[in-house]
Design a protein around this motif. Structure first.
Motif, mmCIF file in Angstrom:
data_model
loop_
_atom_site.group_PDB
_atom_site.id
_atom_site.type_symbol
_atom_site.label_atom_id
_atom_site.label_comp_id
_atom_site.label_asym_id
_atom_site.label_seq_id
_atom_site.Cartn_x
_atom_site.Cartn_y
_atom_site.Cartn_z
ATOM 1 N N THR A 273 -10.869 0.470 1.307
ATOM 2 C CA THR A 273 -12.081 0.293 0.525
ATOM 3 C C THR A 273 -13.265 0.983 0.788
ATOM 4 O O THR A 273 -14.434 0.675 0.441
ATOM 5 N N VAL B 135 -4.599 0.048 2.672
ATOM 6 C CA VAL B 135 -5.424 -0.004 1.503
ATOM 7 C C VAL B 135 -7.015 0.191 1.780
ATOM 8 O O VAL B 135 -7.334 -0.150 2.761
ATOM 9 N N LEU C 274 -3.223 3.181 -0.431
ATOM 10 C CA LEU C 274 -3.514 3.200 -1.762
ATOM 11 C C LEU C 274 -5.191 2.810 -1.817
ATOM 12 O O LEU C 274 -5.741 2.252 -0.929
ATOM 13 N N SER C 275 -5.429 2.887 -3.026
ATOM 14 C CA SER C 275 -7.025 2.481 -3.267
ATOM 15 C C SER C 275 -6.777 1.217 -3.775
ATOM 16 O O SER C 275 -5.863 0.152 -3.715
ATOM 17 N N ALA C 276 -7.995 0.351 -3.752
ATOM 18 C CA ALA C 276 -7.929 -1.017 -4.224
ATOM 19 C C ALA C 276 -7.419 -1.630 -5.411
ATOM 20 O O ALA C 276 -6.604 -2.274 -5.741
ATOM 21 N N PHE D 28 -3.628 -1.351 -5.199
ATOM 22 C CA PHE D 28 -3.109 -2.088 -4.407
ATOM 23 C C PHE D 28 -2.901 -3.511 -5.479
ATOM 24 O O PHE D 28 -2.124 -4.429 -5.204
ATOM 25 N N PHE E 170 -0.067 -5.060 5.540
ATOM 26 C CA PHE E 170 -1.126 -4.072 4.911
ATOM 27 C C PHE E 170 -2.179 -3.952 5.991
ATOM 28 O O PHE E 170 -2.923 -5.094 6.421
ATOM 29 N N ILE F 176 -6.155 -3.202 5.788
ATOM 30 C CA ILE F 176 -7.291 -3.105 4.827
ATOM 31 C C ILE F 176 -8.351 -2.287 5.471
ATOM 32 O O ILE F 176 -8.960 -2.714 6.290
#
Ligand code: SF4
Length: 342
Positions: free
Chosen positions: A307, A305, A324-326, A329, A251, A253
């Motif tokens: 943030t 992901v 994805l959002s946090a 995730f 992933f 981030i």
């Protein structure tokens, strides 16, 4: 700035420039209003006054993004005496400057809300036909929040009750942000069967439908256009994104370097929790998050992901790798139930 639909508060700006003795002034405008930037600059550059020998004020216009109060142009702020940021209001997001040395300098940013003078009654009258329930949560962006009582009166004429609630973190009753819908969520709007949003565009009504789970009717006071946003379809799209990421082993981030979006703690915590579950995860820091910028990493990670701005992930539903959002995730990590993300 004659006959403009927004109040640019030019007299207040000129007065502040004179009072503070500002010689260099920055302007930051949302994309759609950059078209009036030079007109504004011309007006402000003469603001030093009429005293003999008074020099013109230098105006620097930001060419960078201006998505919200979260997106103050910090680099420009460092080189000007005052920075006028238009279209947003200072909110709970107490700015955590990304540029450390700036923490010692006085606050130079002035938020100009751009209140609209548009009459919202015709758009709300049209919207009534699309409202099915008897009680609606009534919300607006900061530009129209001051006129929500007029919208409430229109609804009352048609036998509809409006709930106008205030978010703890925002300035006005009924005001929403793309990342703060508290005025229409949970106990703030328990009786509301639907939400009526007064404002322009689909960004806010999409988020309202997604996060409240309620049908949203949007009324645009400028075009008098009425649109409807159904929550189920939007939620389905997010669940599909989570499903796409369930087999991912690595992933990226995403960490934003914008002052109101910089969330290093959350990003570091997500990376550590992923590593604890045997997943690879890397912190990727961006000034601006776009598909173009993510492309360079797409062969190195299976999913991203976010943030940064919590609404960002929705812009990437057609991207080849899931974003994805946090909270989403956390579903992949097995820390949260699917049903608990909205
Ligand atoms: S929705 Fe995103 S861009 Fe808008 S204020 Fe919130 S963090 Fe900023």
């Amino acid at each position: 700035m004659k006959n403009h639909a927004y109040d640019f508060e030019l007299e207040k700006i000129k007065r502040l420039v004179r009072e503070k003795g500002a010689r260099r002034v920055g302007l930051q405008l949302p994309e759609g209003l950059k078209t009036v930037a030079t007109e504004l600059a011309a007006e402000i550059s003469g603001a030093a006054g009429t005293e003999a020998g008074a020099e013109e004020v230098e105006v620097l216009i930001s060419g960078n993004s201006c998505f919200g109060a979260c997106d103050v142009d910090e680099r420009l702020e460092r080189v000007v005496d005052l920075l006028f940021h238009f279209g947003h209001t200072f909110s709970f997001q107490k700015r955590k400057p990304v540029l450390k040395e700036k923490e010692k300098t006085p606050e130079k940013v002035v938020f100009v809300e751009l209140r609209s003078s548009a009459d919202l009654k015709p758009a709300v009258e049209k919207a009534v036909a699309a409202i099915k329930g008897e009680v609606v949560g009534l919300v607006a962006t900061v530009q129209h929040a001051h006129a929500l009582k007029e919208a409430e009166e229109v609804l009352a004429r048609f036998g509809k009750k409006a709930e106008i609630r205030k978010s703890r973190n925002l300035k006005y009753e009924g005001q929403v942000l793309g990342c703060d819908f508290s005025a229409a969520v949970g106990s703030a709007c328990e009786d509301c069967e639907e939400v009526l949003f007064v404002g322009t565009g689909s960004f806010h009504p999409t988020g309202l439908a997604l996060y409240t789970g309620k049908r949203v009717v949007a009324a645009d006071p400028f075009t008098e256009q009425v649109s409807v946003f159904e929550p189920e379809e939007l939620r389905k799209r997010r669940w599909l994104e989570i499903a796409r990421a369930l087999d991912a082993r690595s992933f990226g981030i995403i960490l934003s370097l914008k002052s109101g979006q910089f969330n290093q703690e959350a990003a570091v915590s997500l990376r550590r929790r992923a590593a604890e579950r045997g997943l690879k995860a890397f912190l990727l820091a961006f000034d601006e998050v776009s598909e173009e910028r993510l492309l360079g990493f797409k062969t190195q990670v299976d999913a991203f992901v976010n943030t940064a701005c919590p609404r960002l992930a929705e812009d990437f539903v057609h991207f080849e790798k899931p974003v994805l959002s946090a909270a989403e995730f956390e579903v992949v990590l097995g820390e949260r139930e699917w049903e608990a993300i909205f």
